[in-house]
Enzyme design. Structure first.
Site, PDB file in Angstrom:
ATOM      1  CD  GLU A  24      22.360-112.166 115.636  1.00  0.00           C
ATOM      2  OE1 GLU A  24      21.687-112.027 116.542  1.00  0.00           O
ATOM      3  OE2 GLU A  24      23.662-111.496 115.652  1.00  0.00           O
ATOM      4  CE  LYS A 158      28.284-104.995 119.655  1.00  0.00           C
ATOM      5  NZ  LYS A 158      27.793-106.377 119.307  1.00  0.00           N
TER       6      LYS A 158
HETATM    7  N1  PSU Z   1      26.040-107.075 118.070  1.00  0.00           N
HETATM    8  C1  PSU Z   1      25.415-106.363 117.047  1.00  0.00           C
HETATM    9  N2  PSU Z   1      24.012-106.488 117.278  1.00  0.00           N
HETATM   10  C2  PSU Z   1      23.553-107.544 117.783  1.00  0.00           C
HETATM   11  C3  PSU Z   1      24.111-108.348 118.754  1.00  0.00           C
HETATM   12  C4  PSU Z   1      25.458-108.124 118.904  1.00  0.00           C
HETATM   13  O1  PSU Z   1      25.977-105.312 116.391  1.00  0.00           O
HETATM   14  O2  PSU Z   1      22.295-107.489 117.876  1.00  0.00           O
HETATM   15  C5  PSU Z   1      23.483-109.352 119.635  1.00  0.00           C
HETATM   16  C6  PSU Z   1      23.990-110.780 118.775  1.00  0.00           C
HETATM   17  O3  PSU Z   1      22.604-111.530 118.868  1.00  0.00           O
HETATM   18  C7  PSU Z   1      24.740-111.354 119.878  1.00  0.00           C
HETATM   19  C8  PSU Z   1      24.037-110.700 121.182  1.00  0.00           C
HETATM   20  O4  PSU Z   1      24.821-112.793 119.910  1.00  0.00           O
HETATM   21  O5  PSU Z   1      23.754-109.387 120.937  1.00  0.00           O
HETATM   22  C9  PSU Z   1      25.300-110.671 122.482  1.00  0.00           C
HETATM   23  O6  PSU Z   1      24.285-110.532 123.394  1.00  0.00           O
HETATM   24  P1  PSU Z   1      25.114-110.566 124.940  1.00  0.00           P
HETATM   25  O7  PSU Z   1      26.318-109.759 125.032  1.00  0.00           O
HETATM   26  O8  PSU Z   1      23.887-110.239 126.034  1.00  0.00           O
HETATM   27  O9  PSU Z   1      25.525-112.235 124.944  1.00  0.00           O
END
Ligand code: PSU
Ligand code: MN
Length: 308
Positions: A24, A158
């Site tokens: 990603e 996380k």
């Molecule tokens: N976790 C991390 N670093 C990140 C993300 C998640 O440690 O950069 C990013 C990933 O791209 C994940 C996104 O898909 O955050 C999720 O965001 P949201 O909670 O807004 O869907």
């Protein structure tokens, strides 16, 4: 015109049935600061190559959806912190407007599936945020895992998320959550949590077999492989708990919502741990890339016609 532009090495590998691992790009633009983000992105690609697979970083650049970026494209993206954050909802709009954006886990899974890539490595998935009973903040990553057939290797969820609720939503979506080599569900910066993972597997070969069996059974959706952070980089959960609580309180006080929540929390936690969480984040991404390359190699081997 094809909807996705494959780098030549990616299309060669796919045509020959060799292993490919998708990556990603939101982790590059929104997950880590410059220049560690570029360093991490290059190292991850290196680890995948060392594991005998071809890396395919996914992003939209000037309206074109790519699987596999050139070195120059990767560097450019790493220096575009205002790139759009593209989830399932945003992908087509960004392409229609000729924009540039980085793909989240959800959008990366969509692109990987389109390209015929089975395995994707990342750091952590999005999930159910703490306080979701009021905010309704649940990442589209979870619904994507329920419908798009890609095996995602992450370090669990996380601790900024509500992990029990995240596991419940994954269960409802029929997503196998597989801890790799241990019983406990890993919590990103910490190798273990006080929750048991729903499933456990100990070998890339079994994970590959389960991935292929899901397709044979006609089951939509992917698998989440939760790979614990290496012991040398682990930050104990009780060291992080007060820091996460502080960052979460600040996000609420500052009215941060929607797409801004995860990037805000990550960067506050980096500051509050004086970079230790960033080091851990990089270590776990590399560890996930290593395992993803092994799983991708097993899938290729299991799909190859038997030698005569
Ligand atoms: N976790 C991390 N670093 C990140 C993300 C998640 O440690 O950069 C990013 C990933 O791209 C994940 C996104 O898909 O955050 C999720 O965001 P949201 O909670 O807004 O869907
Ligand atoms: Mn969200």
């Amino acid at each position: 015109m094809s909807l996705i532009t494959l780098a030549p090495e990616v299309s060669d590998a796919l045509a020959q049935g060799r292993p490919v691992v998708a990556l990603e790009s939101t982790i590059i633009t929104h997950g880590m600061p410059w220049p560690q983000n570029l360093e991490m992105a290059r190292k991850v690609e290196g680890v995948i190559r060392a594991g005998g697979a071809t890396p395919a970083t996914i992003a939209v650049i000037d309206g074109t959806l790519y699987a596999g970026l050139t070195g120059a494209q990767l560097e450019q993206l790493a220096q575009t912190p205002d790139a759009a954050k593209l989830s399932r909802a945003d992908l087509a709009v960004c392409m229609a407007q000729g924009g540039t954006g980085a793909t989240t886990v959800a959008a990366t899974m969509i692109a990987a599936r389109m390209a015929g890539i089975h395995v994707f490595a990342t750091g952590g998935i999005g999930g159910v945020h703490k306080g979701a009973e009021n905010s309704f903040d649940i990442s589209a990553d979870l619904t994507e895992l329920a419908q798009t057939a890609v095996t995602v290797v992450a370090a669990g969820a996380k601790a900024i998320l509500d992990i029990p609720k995240t596991l419940e939503v994954l269960e409802t979506g029929g997503v196998p959550v597989i801890a790799y080599g241990q019983d406990s569900f890993p919590a990103f910066w910490s190798a273990t949590s006080d929750l048991a993972a729903p499933l456990r597997m100990d070998t890339p070969s079994e994970i590959a077999r389960a991935h292929l069996l899901r397709a044979e059974l006609g089951l939509p959706g992917g698998q989440l492989v939760a790979n614990p952070i290496p012991q040398t980089a682990d930050i104990p959960a009780d060291t992080l708990a007060p820091i996460i609580a502080q960052a979460t309180t600040e996000a609420t006080a500052q009215g941060i919502t929607g797409k801004g929540v995860t990037p805000f929390l990550l960067s506050r936690i980096f500051e509050l741990t004086e970079g230790r969480s960033l080091e851990a984040n990089i270590a776990l991404v590399l560890n996930n890339a290593r395992l993803a390359a092994e799983i991708a190699a097993e899938i290729s081997a299991q799909l190859a016609p038997p030698a005569k």
